[in-house]
Design a protein around this motif. Structure first.
Motif, PDB file in Angstrom:
ATOM      1  N   PHE A  73      22.620  37.737  26.893  1.00 30.57           N
ATOM      2  CA  PHE A  73      22.310  38.730  25.871  1.00 30.57           C
ATOM      3  C   PHE A  73      22.431  40.141  26.435  1.00 30.57           C
ATOM      4  N   LYS A  74      21.936  40.352  27.643  1.00 31.12           N
ATOM      5  CA  LYS A  74      22.047  41.680  28.272  1.00 31.12           C
ATOM      6  C   LYS A  74      23.506  42.064  28.462  1.00 31.12           C
ATOM      7  N   ARG A  75      24.324  41.089  28.811  1.00 35.53           N
ATOM      8  CA  ARG A  75      25.753  41.355  29.005  1.00 35.53           C
ATOM      9  C   ARG A  75      26.431  41.649  27.666  1.00 35.53           C
ATOM     10  N   GLU A  76      26.012  40.952  26.605  1.00 30.45           N
ATOM     11  CA  GLU A  76      26.617  41.118  25.288  1.00 30.45           C
ATOM     12  C   GLU A  76      26.105  42.352  24.549  1.00 30.45           C
TER      13      GLU A  76
ATOM     14  N   LYS B 103      42.075  25.321  28.614  1.00 30.23           N
ATOM     15  CA  LYS B 103      42.005  25.813  29.992  1.00 30.23           C
ATOM     16  C   LYS B 103      40.741  26.648  30.193  1.00 30.23           C
ATOM     17  N   LYS B 104      39.646  26.222  29.600  1.00 33.50           N
ATOM     18  CA  LYS B 104      38.404  26.997  29.608  1.00 33.50           C
ATOM     19  C   LYS B 104      37.876  27.290  31.003  1.00 33.50           C
ATOM     20  N   ARG B 105      38.226  26.469  31.973  1.00 38.54           N
ATOM     21  CA  ARG B 105      37.761  26.726  33.337  1.00 38.54           C
ATOM     22  C   ARG B 105      38.276  28.064  33.857  1.00 38.54           C
ATOM     23  N   ASN B 106      39.411  28.530  33.360  1.00 40.66           N
ATOM     24  CA  ASN B 106      39.977  29.796  33.822  1.00 40.66           C
ATOM     25  C   ASN B 106      39.155  31.005  33.373  1.00 40.66           C
ATOM     26  N   TYR B 107      38.345  30.853  32.328  1.00 43.16           N
ATOM     27  CA  TYR B 107      37.534  31.983  31.882  1.00 43.16           C
ATOM     28  C   TYR B 107      36.484  32.353  32.917  1.00 43.16           C
ATOM     29  N   ASP B 108      36.051  31.375  33.709  1.00 44.53           N
ATOM     30  CA  ASP B 108      35.125  31.689  34.798  1.00 44.53           C
ATOM     31  C   ASP B 108      35.814  32.572  35.832  1.00 44.53           C
ATOM     32  N   VAL B 109      37.102  32.297  36.064  1.00 39.49           N
ATOM     33  CA  VAL B 109      37.878  33.053  37.042  1.00 39.49           C
ATOM     34  C   VAL B 109      38.097  34.489  36.578  1.00 39.49           C
ATOM     35  N   PHE B 110      38.332  34.677  35.274  1.00 41.01           N
ATOM     36  CA  PHE B 110      38.627  36.024  34.807  1.00 41.01           C
ATOM     37  C   PHE B 110      37.601  36.532  33.801  1.00 41.01           C
ATOM     38  N   SER B 111      36.355  36.178  34.008  1.00 44.37           N
ATOM     39  CA  SER B 111      35.308  36.623  33.086  1.00 44.37           C
ATOM     40  C   SER B 111      35.190  38.149  33.075  1.00 44.37           C
ATOM     41  N   GLY B 112      35.407  38.794  34.199  1.00 46.42           N
ATOM     42  CA  GLY B 112      35.349  40.271  34.246  1.00 46.42           C
ATOM     43  C   GLY B 112      36.432  40.915  33.405  1.00 46.42           C
ATOM     44  N   PRO B 113      37.718  40.597  33.657  1.00 41.74           N
ATOM     45  CA  PRO B 113      38.774  41.183  32.827  1.00 41.74           C
ATOM     46  C   PRO B 113      38.655  40.784  31.344  1.00 41.74           C
ATOM     47  N   TYR B 114      38.244  39.547  31.058  1.00 41.94           N
ATOM     48  CA  TYR B 114      38.104  39.121  29.662  1.00 41.94           C
ATOM     49  C   TYR B 114      36.990  39.902  28.977  1.00 41.94           C
ATOM     50  N   TYR B 115      35.893  40.124  29.680  1.00 35.61           N
ATOM     51  CA  TYR B 115      34.787  40.925  29.141  1.00 35.61           C
ATOM     52  C   TYR B 115      35.260  42.352  28.849  1.00 35.61           C
ATOM     53  N   LYS B 116      36.021  42.917  29.777  1.00 34.38           N
ATOM     54  CA  LYS B 116      36.534  44.281  29.574  1.00 34.38           C
ATOM     55  C   LYS B 116      37.512  44.336  28.405  1.00 34.38           C
TER      56      LYS B 116
ATOM     57  N   TYR C 216      44.377  45.569  31.931  1.00 35.06           N
ATOM     58  CA  TYR C 216      43.655  44.329  32.189  1.00 35.06           C
ATOM     59  C   TYR C 216      44.533  43.088  32.135  1.00 35.06           C
ATOM     60  N   MET C 217      45.685  43.182  31.509  1.00 36.69           N
ATOM     61  CA  MET C 217      46.570  42.030  31.344  1.00 36.69           C
ATOM     62  C   MET C 217      47.072  41.493  32.683  1.00 36.69           C
ATOM     63  N   ASN C 218      47.214  42.351  33.644  1.00 40.50           N
ATOM     64  CA  ASN C 218      47.742  41.973  34.957  1.00 40.50           C
ATOM     65  C   ASN C 218      46.870  40.927  35.642  1.00 40.50           C
ATOM     66  N   ASN C 219      45.578  40.879  35.307  1.00 41.23           N
ATOM     67  CA  ASN C 219      44.640  39.989  35.996  1.00 41.23           C
ATOM     68  C   ASN C 219      44.298  38.720  35.225  1.00 41.23           C
ATOM     69  N   LEU C 220      44.996  38.440  34.154  1.00 39.73           N
ATOM     70  CA  LEU C 220      44.654  37.280  33.330  1.00 39.73           C
ATOM     71  C   LEU C 220      45.220  35.989  33.909  1.00 39.73           C
ATOM     72  N   PRO C 221      44.346  35.032  34.236  1.00 40.61           N
ATOM     73  CA  PRO C 221      44.885  33.727  34.609  1.00 40.61           C
ATOM     74  C   PRO C 221      45.323  32.979  33.349  1.00 40.61           C
ATOM     75  N   MET C 222      46.073  31.937  33.532  1.00 43.81           N
ATOM     76  CA  MET C 222      46.623  31.177  32.419  1.00 43.81           C
ATOM     77  C   MET C 222      45.506  30.671  31.503  1.00 43.81           C
ATOM     78  N   ASN C 223      45.689  30.891  30.199  1.00 41.10           N
ATOM     79  CA  ASN C 223      44.768  30.387  29.187  1.00 41.10           C
ATOM     80  C   ASN C 223      45.525  30.292  27.870  1.00 41.10           C
ATOM     81  N   TRP C 224      44.918  29.701  26.863  1.00 35.15           N
ATOM     82  CA  TRP C 224      45.627  29.438  25.606  1.00 35.15           C
ATOM     83  C   TRP C 224      45.448  30.524  24.555  1.00 35.15           C
ATOM     84  N   PHE C 225      44.598  31.530  24.785  1.00 31.31           N
ATOM     85  CA  PHE C 225      44.293  32.468  23.714  1.00 31.31           C
ATOM     86  C   PHE C 225      44.521  33.936  24.033  1.00 31.31           C
TER      87      PHE C 225
END
Length: 169
Positions: free
Chosen positions: A4-7, A71-84, A129-138
């Motif tokens: 919640f604090k992050r969101e 490929k949801k496991r990749n969101y852990d890898v790029f949670s920072g760029p995805y959040y941004k 931020y696109m440069n740091n995205l690992p493979m995902n479906w969305f």
């Protein structure tokens, strides 16, 4: 509580259009511009009440997409760029209705220039931020050839990142 604090910053951004439309409700026409053609003329409209709902819907979509991605496991890898990226999209999709509301309420704004400037900034920030995205479906450039090979995904996004930034500039 941690999530919640992050969101919270994104939620605050997303609720700005709700506050603004409530404050300006009686001064706004029922239909507001929602799309502009290449000539800068309005060629699409939406209800003044739908703008904030659209922002909230986009927020919820981006919040829950990782849960259904194969490929949801990749969101852990790029949670920072995805959040941004989510913050950037929330800012952009909050900026547009706010500018439209203020303009429609009677304050003359250079709407075409502001929206175009917002689009340019969106391209620059997304390219960053696109440069740091690992493979995902969305999120990213999801083509059969990028989704089938990690190296192709990485090279495509590295090149695409530069192109987005140049397009924004």
């Amino acid at each position: 509580m941690k999530n919640f604090k992050r969101e919270l910053p994104i939620l605050l951004i997303v609720f700005i259009p709700f506050v603004l439309v409530a404050l300006l409700w009686n001064r706004l026409p029922a239909e507001l511009p929602s799309h502009w053609g290449m000539d800068g003329k309005v060629d699409g409209t939406m209800s003044k009440g739908f703008y904030p709902v659209f922002c909230l819907g986009l927020y919820l979509l981006l919040l829950f997409i990782p849960r259904i991605d194969p490929k949801k496991r990749n969101y852990d890898v790029f949670s920072g760029p995805y959040y941004k990226l989510r913050i950037v999209l929330a800012l952009f999709f909050t900026f547009i209705p706010c500018v439209v509301f203020i303009n429609a309420a009677g304050t003359a704004l250079p709407l075409n220039k502001l929206i175009l400037g917002g689009v340019y900034m969106l391209f620059i920030l997304m390219g960053n931020y696109m440069n740091n995205l690992p493979m995902n479906w969305f999120v990213g450039m999801r083509y059969p050839w990028t989704l089938s090979n990690e190296e192709v995904w990485r090279k495509t996004h590295r090149f695409g990142s530069r192109m987005f930034i140049m397009a924004g500039l």
